[in-house]
Design an enzyme around this catalytic site. Structure first.
Site, PDB file in Angstrom:
ATOM      1  CG  MET A  27      -1.913  -1.186   1.174  1.00 24.06           C
ATOM      2  SD  MET A  27      -3.417  -0.899   2.093  1.00 24.06           S
ATOM      3  CE  MET A  27      -2.780  -0.672   3.729  1.00 24.06           C
ATOM      4  N   GLY A  28       2.157   1.101  -0.340  1.00 18.70           N
ATOM      5  CA  GLY A  28       3.046   2.254  -0.425  1.00 18.70           C
ATOM      6  C   GLY A  28       3.489   2.733   0.941  1.00 18.70           C
ATOM      7  CG  HIS A  34       6.707  -1.937   2.424  1.00 17.52           C
ATOM      8  ND1 HIS A  34       6.678  -0.802   3.199  1.00 17.52           N
ATOM      9  CD2 HIS A  34       5.448  -2.439   2.445  1.00 17.52           C
ATOM     10  CE1 HIS A  34       5.455  -0.629   3.668  1.00 17.52           C
ATOM     11  NE2 HIS A  34       4.694  -1.602   3.235  1.00 17.52           N
ATOM     12  CD  GLN A  58      -6.064  -3.742   2.529  1.00 23.54           C
ATOM     13  OE1 GLN A  58      -5.914  -4.248   1.427  1.00 23.54           O
ATOM     14  NE2 GLN A  58      -5.105  -3.798   3.446  1.00 23.54           N
TER      15      GLN A  58
END
Ligand code: AMP
Length: 286
Positions: A27-28, A34, A58
């Site tokens: 989701m950045g 990440h 979500q």
């Protein structure tokens, strides 16, 4: 590195791509957690695709969808530095065009813990992941161990829908004081940030109790609960089967300690795998 905005652009970019193709859904607001997924995908796959999409499906009403951190330019730079081949960054209207109606319900494993605190959350996660897998045509998908229930849900979906995707779970990246990296850590003020590592200490205490032979779930959990003091407020602390998220009565198989706590308006989650089966001293076979 190519930046794509639609499924057709992703397919064009990947036409003839070397296999395996690895997908890293995010989701950045990228951090080193990440980037550990990206690094592992880069090491194991000929082609690496990363997605940047804050998935409204979500988030529940009243959750942080609108204020969720967004950092497109620096995310793209980090993905480029990480050796990603294709970025997929659709807008909401592309992912969910008018008339969109299909969803993926992962069943029981998505109803417990995070699922009960966030009704519909895992339906949103499962739906977007199936769309991303189909769009990228990926052979492997990389997920973080930090979101262990999410990984369990995706594994369930892959098996149930016979998706030709291998789920790879990458260990949790932590700050030196034990706090799991999370895009939501930016919400913490100085006092909350100082208190936050207690969540991991609680899980460590549960893990130590079990590896030292505690087979009773309530006693193991109580050992960890002692760490969850104000300003933390427990949302849950438990020991579960890592596939089903059902809590065994007797802790005699590989299990997962899971925890969530509120710090002001922010809720953090974490987990610690307990690999060694617990054996009471009299059960040890020499
Ligand atoms: P998110 O952008 O929060 O949806 O996370 C995207 C992916 O990164 C998910 O598979 C997460 O489990 C993973 N992830 C998030 N934080 C960490 C971390 N601290 N260590 C490893 N993976 C992480």
């Amino acid at each position: 590195m190519q930046i794509t905005r639609t499924p057709a652009e992703v397919r064009d970019a990947l036409r003839g791509a070397g296999r395996p193709v690895g997908l890293v859904p995010t989701m950045g607001a990228l951090h080193a957690g990440h980037l550990a997924l990206v690094a592992q995908a880069r090491a194991e796959c000929r082609t690496v695709v990363a997605s940047l999409f804050v998935n409204p499906l979500q988030f529940g009403p009243g959750e942080d969808f609108d204020r969720y951190p967004r950092a497109f330019e620096s995310d793209v730079a980090a993905l480029e530095a990480g050796g990603v081949d294709v970025v997929y960054a659709p807008d909401v209207g592309t992912m969910y065009p008018p008339g969109f109606a299909t969803s993926v319900d992962p069943g029981d494993v998505g109803e417990r813990y995070e699922g009960s605190l966030r009704p519909g959350h895992f339906r949103g996660v499962a739906t977007v992941c199936v769309k991303l897998f189909a769009t990228a045509g990926c052979d492997r998908a990389y997920f973080g161990a930090k979101d262990a229930q999410q990984a369990a849900v995706i594994q369930r979906v892959i098996e149930d829908l016979n998706l030709p995707v291998e789920l790879i779970v990458v260990p949790t990246v932590r700050e030196p004081d034990g706090l799991a990296l999370s895009s939501r850590n930016v919400y913490l003020d100085v006092e909350q940030r100082a208190a936050a590592p207690a969540l991991h200490r609680a899980l460590d205490a549960v893990m130590r109790a079990v590896t030292h032979g505690e087979t009773d779930r309530d006693r193991a959990v109580a050992a960890g609960r002692a760490e969850l003091t104000v300003p933390l407020h427990e949302a849950y602390l438990d020991v579960v089967d890592p596939q089903t998220f059902v809590s065994p009565e007797r802790l005699d198989a590989p299990v997962l300690a899971i925890a969530s706590a509120w710090l002001g308006p922010t809720r953090l989650i974490d987990n610690v795998p307990i690999e060694a089966p617990a054996h009471a001293p009299h059960e040890i076979v020499r």
